[in-house]
Structures are given as structure tokens and as C-alpha cells.
Write a protein that holds these residues in place. Structure first.
Motif, mmCIF file in Angstrom:
data_model
loop_
_atom_site.group_PDB
_atom_site.id
_atom_site.type_symbol
_atom_site.label_atom_id
_atom_site.label_comp_id
_atom_site.label_asym_id
_atom_site.label_seq_id
_atom_site.Cartn_x
_atom_site.Cartn_y
_atom_site.Cartn_z
ATOM 1 N N ALA A 85 0.843 -1.189 0.000
ATOM 2 C CA ALA A 85 0.000 0.000 0.000
ATOM 3 C C ALA A 85 0.879 1.239 0.000
ATOM 4 O O ALA A 85 2.095 1.161 0.190
ATOM 5 C CB ALA A 85 -0.905 0.007 1.237
ATOM 6 N N PHE A 86 0.245 2.385 -0.188
ATOM 7 C CA PHE A 86 0.924 3.642 0.076
ATOM 8 C C PHE A 86 0.815 3.917 1.576
ATOM 9 O O PHE A 86 -0.156 3.503 2.217
ATOM 10 C CB PHE A 86 0.265 4.787 -0.704
ATOM 11 C CG PHE A 86 0.427 4.697 -2.196
ATOM 12 C CD1 PHE A 86 1.696 4.738 -2.765
ATOM 13 C CD2 PHE A 86 -0.673 4.573 -3.028
ATOM 14 C CE1 PHE A 86 1.863 4.658 -4.142
ATOM 15 C CE2 PHE A 86 -0.522 4.491 -4.408
ATOM 16 C CZ PHE A 86 0.757 4.540 -4.962
ATOM 17 N N PRO A 87 1.795 4.624 2.163
ATOM 18 C CA PRO A 87 1.657 4.990 3.573
ATOM 19 C C PRO A 87 0.367 5.791 3.769
ATOM 20 O O PRO A 87 0.000 6.596 2.920
ATOM 21 C CB PRO A 87 2.885 5.871 3.847
ATOM 22 C CG PRO A 87 3.852 5.550 2.758
ATOM 23 C CD PRO A 87 3.026 5.172 1.565
ATOM 24 N N GLY A 88 -0.308 5.552 4.883
ATOM 25 C CA GLY A 88 -1.524 6.313 5.133
ATOM 26 C C GLY A 88 -2.408 5.646 6.157
ATOM 27 O O GLY A 88 -2.080 4.605 6.711
ATOM 28 N N GLY A 89 -3.554 6.278 6.395
ATOM 29 C CA GLY A 89 -4.496 5.759 7.372
ATOM 30 C C GLY A 89 -5.603 6.758 7.639
ATOM 31 O O GLY A 89 -5.762 7.750 6.917
ATOM 32 N N ALA A 90 -6.358 6.498 8.691
ATOM 33 C CA ALA A 90 -7.511 7.327 9.027
ATOM 34 C C ALA A 90 -7.074 8.741 9.411
ATOM 35 O O ALA A 90 -6.005 8.946 9.992
ATOM 36 C CB ALA A 90 -8.293 6.690 10.166
ATOM 37 N N ILE A 91 -7.927 9.704 9.068
ATOM 38 C CA ILE A 91 -7.688 11.097 9.462
ATOM 39 C C ILE A 91 -8.169 11.273 10.894
ATOM 40 O O ILE A 91 -9.343 11.042 11.195
ATOM 41 C CB ILE A 91 -8.428 12.066 8.517
ATOM 42 C CG1 ILE A 91 -7.928 11.893 7.068
ATOM 43 C CG2 ILE A 91 -8.242 13.510 8.973
ATOM 44 C CD1 ILE A 91 -8.707 12.707 6.044
ATOM 45 N N ASP A 92 -7.259 11.658 11.776
ATOM 46 C CA ASP A 92 -7.591 11.869 13.186
ATOM 47 C C ASP A 92 -8.178 13.258 13.399
ATOM 48 O O ASP A 92 -7.939 14.173 12.597
ATOM 49 C CB ASP A 92 -6.339 11.708 14.065
ATOM 50 C CG ASP A 92 -5.848 10.265 14.107
ATOM 51 O OD1 ASP A 92 -6.628 9.359 13.706
ATOM 52 O OD2 ASP A 92 -4.699 10.046 14.539
ATOM 53 N N ALA A 93 -8.887 13.409 14.507
ATOM 54 C CA ALA A 93 -9.486 14.704 14.842
ATOM 55 C C ALA A 93 -8.420 15.795 14.967
ATOM 56 O O ALA A 93 -8.674 16.962 14.670
ATOM 57 C CB ALA A 93 -10.284 14.589 16.136
ATOM 58 N N ALA A 94 -7.219 15.404 15.417
ATOM 59 C CA ALA A 94 -6.140 16.387 15.611
ATOM 60 C C ALA A 94 -5.453 16.768 14.305
ATOM 61 O O ALA A 94 -4.661 17.725 14.276
ATOM 62 C CB ALA A 94 -5.108 15.836 16.592
ATOM 63 N N ASP A 95 -5.715 16.032 13.214
ATOM 64 C CA ASP A 95 -5.079 16.338 11.926
ATOM 65 C C ASP A 95 -5.750 17.526 11.271
ATOM 66 O O ASP A 95 -6.976 17.684 11.337
ATOM 67 C CB ASP A 95 -5.186 15.140 10.963
ATOM 68 C CG ASP A 95 -4.347 13.959 11.399
ATOM 69 O OD1 ASP A 95 -3.240 14.183 11.920
ATOM 70 O OD2 ASP A 95 -4.800 12.808 11.207
ATOM 71 N N GLY A 97 -6.718 18.046 8.280
ATOM 72 C CA GLY A 97 -7.122 17.568 6.970
ATOM 73 C C GLY A 97 -6.280 16.415 6.440
ATOM 74 O O GLY A 97 -5.382 15.907 7.107
ATOM 75 N N PRO A 98 -6.553 15.996 5.184
ATOM 76 C CA PRO A 98 -5.906 14.820 4.609
ATOM 77 C C PRO A 98 -4.403 14.957 4.406
ATOM 78 O O PRO A 98 -3.665 13.980 4.556
ATOM 79 C CB PRO A 98 -6.634 14.614 3.271
ATOM 80 C CG PRO A 98 -7.345 15.892 2.990
ATOM 81 C CD PRO A 98 -7.614 16.525 4.304
ATOM 82 N N VAL A 99 -3.925 16.153 4.052
ATOM 83 C CA VAL A 99 -2.483 16.331 3.835
ATOM 84 C C VAL A 99 -1.725 16.067 5.126
ATOM 85 O O VAL A 99 -0.743 15.313 5.162
ATOM 86 C CB VAL A 99 -2.178 17.741 3.296
ATOM 87 C CG1 VAL A 99 -0.677 18.020 3.328
ATOM 88 C CG2 VAL A 99 -2.709 17.898 1.869
ATOM 89 N N ALA A 100 -2.181 16.668 6.225
ATOM 90 C CA ALA A 100 -1.526 16.470 7.515
ATOM 91 C C ALA A 100 -1.592 15.008 7.935
ATOM 92 O O ALA A 100 -0.622 14.455 8.477
ATOM 93 C CB ALA A 100 -2.179 17.356 8.576
ATOM 94 N N ALA A 101 -2.728 14.353 7.677
ATOM 95 C CA ALA A 101 -2.879 12.949 8.055
ATOM 96 C C ALA A 101 -1.915 12.058 7.275
ATOM 97 O O ALA A 101 -1.275 11.161 7.842
ATOM 98 C CB ALA A 101 -4.318 12.498 7.821
ATOM 99 N N ALA A 102 -1.803 12.290 5.958
ATOM 100 C CA ALA A 102 -0.923 11.471 5.121
ATOM 101 C C ALA A 102 0.535 11.623 5.547
ATOM 102 O O ALA A 102 1.281 10.640 5.633
ATOM 103 C CB ALA A 102 -1.096 11.846 3.653
ATOM 104 N N LEU A 103 0.957 12.864 5.831
ATOM 105 C CA LEU A 103 2.337 13.108 6.255
ATOM 106 C C LEU A 103 2.595 12.482 7.636
ATOM 107 O O LEU A 103 3.652 11.881 7.869
ATOM 108 C CB LEU A 103 2.622 14.601 6.289
ATOM 109 C CG LEU A 103 2.650 15.309 4.930
ATOM 110 C CD1 LEU A 103 2.675 16.819 5.112
ATOM 111 C CD2 LEU A 103 3.851 14.850 4.096
#
Length: 223
Positions: A85-95, A97-103
């Protein structure tokens, strides 16, 4: 947060991001109006190790000899066990948005330093019906690549950088048939079988970037 220096991003990747933002979505992958778990993956391109040996214009993909970063998930996970897979996962409340979550996920999973990553853009949100995830692919350039390895072996079994020329090689490409009769693109490379959501995304990016080569879609392998 990642530093974003647009001057560091190759022209071909900016063009790919523009094309991918407008790509057609298979009706099966359209997110529902409501529900599903918001998540993100980092589609991280980098110049390959031989890039400095290549001749040609700076924005020529062949000069950059680009590769993509993949992880192989642990065989013990409840979801996507053993799957590349590509690195990644669920977006947390503290993120933020998606960019912050992916990084964040890429750092937590294999130690990618966000400061060395330039985010180029996000792609349309996609849906994985089998697991209920709504996924935003985040397209990025690894301006300062460094050695990476699984941070938590319970989650990630391996990490691999795979060159786009290997992914586009017709000998690498197969059609994967799942137990339910699902048929989709696959890639047999570096001892891994990339299939499912990740393979569909790679397949689309290869086509949009103009890297796709004719391959035998009748070569079917069963999961």
C-alpha cells in the motif's frame, strides 16, 4: 508540517497532479453521500538513485528516474493484512485535513520526515467499499529522500521504493482476480503483489503520466 517549495517539484509531476485532479472516477469508487471513514494516503514520488547519471532536461521524467514509496502491511492486521500500500491511514481529529494525516502516517509508519516533502496536491476522494474507507490520495515530491524502515513491525512488515519504469514494465503487469470475482490491475514487483485500491491508483497515474506501455490484460492470477 512539510516545506512546500514549488521550484523543487519537477514539471512533469506538476502536470501529473493537474491531470489527476480531473481524472474520471469509476462509479464503484465514488464515495457515498454520507458515511465511510475519512482517510488519506501519501503518493510519494522521488528522484531515483541514478537520477544524476541521466542526461536530458531537468523536467524530463527519465532524468529524474522517479520512484514511488510503498509499504507492505503486517500479516497480523485486521484490515489489509500483508497487502502492499501507500503509507496512510484514518484522518484523526487532531489532523488538519488529509495532507496532515498522510504526512503524519508516513512518519509514524516508516519514518518519512515531513520537512523533506513537498506536497503537490490532492486527488479526488475515492471509496473502498470492502472496508468503508473514504481515501484522499495526497500527491507529493520527496525533495530530501533518506533511508526509511518500518517503525512498528506490528503494522508495517516492509518498505520499498519502486521505480516507475519497473511498474510500467509489461512483464510486471497482471490482472488480479479476487475470491468474489473482482478483476483489477496488479503489479508483481520486488517480491510483492500490488493489487486492489493501490494498484488501481498506480494504474491510473501511469496512464495519466504517459508512462503506460501495452501489456497482456489476459494474464490473470488468483489471489
Amino acid at each position: 508540517m512539510s516545506h512546500t517549495d514549488k521550484n523543487s517539484v519537477p514539471g512533469w509531476l506538476r502536470d501529473l497532479a493537474d491531470a489527476a485532479r480531473k481524472m474520471e472516477i469509476n462509479p464503484m469508487a465514488q464515495p457515498p453521500a454520507h458515511g465511510g471513514r475519512a482517510s488519506a494516503v501519501l503518493v510519494l514520488f522521488a528522484a531515483g538513485p541514478q537520477a544524476e547519471l541521466q542526461a536530458g532536461p531537468e523536467n524530463d521524467p527519465q532524468k529524474n528516474n522517479p520512484d514511488l514509496l510503498f509499504i507492505q502491511r503486517s500479516a497480523d492486521l485486521r484490515l489489509h493484512a500483508g497487502q502492499p500500500a501507500f503509507p496512510g491511514g484514518a484522518i484523526d481529529a487532531a489532523d488538519d485535513g488529509p495532507v496532515a494525516a498522510a504526512l503524519r502516517e508516513a512518519k509514524e509508519e516508516v519514518g518519512v520526515e515531513p520537512d523533506g516533502v513537498d506536497v503537490v496536491g490532492t486527488l479526488p476522494e475515492l471509496f473502498i467499499p470492502r472496508t468503508g474507507f473514504r481515501v484522499v490520495p495526497v500527491l507529493a515530491w520527496w525533495r530530501e529522500p533518506h533511508a526509511v524502515a518500518p517503525v512498528d513491525a506490528a503494522e508495517v512488515a516492509a518498505v520499498e521504493r519502486i521505480n516507475v519504469t519497473e511498474l510500467a514494465d509489461p512483464e510486471t503487469r497482471v490482472t488480479v482476480r479476487g475470491p468474489s470475482g473482482y478483476l483489477g490491475p496488479g503489479f508483481r514487483v520486488k517480491g510483492m503483489l500490488i493489487w486492489g485500491f493501490t494498484a488501481v491508483l498506480v494504474d491510473r497515474l501511469l496512464a495519466l503520466a504517459g508512462w503506460e506501455r501495452p501489456w497482456d490484460t489476459a494474464r490473470v492470477i488468483d489471489l
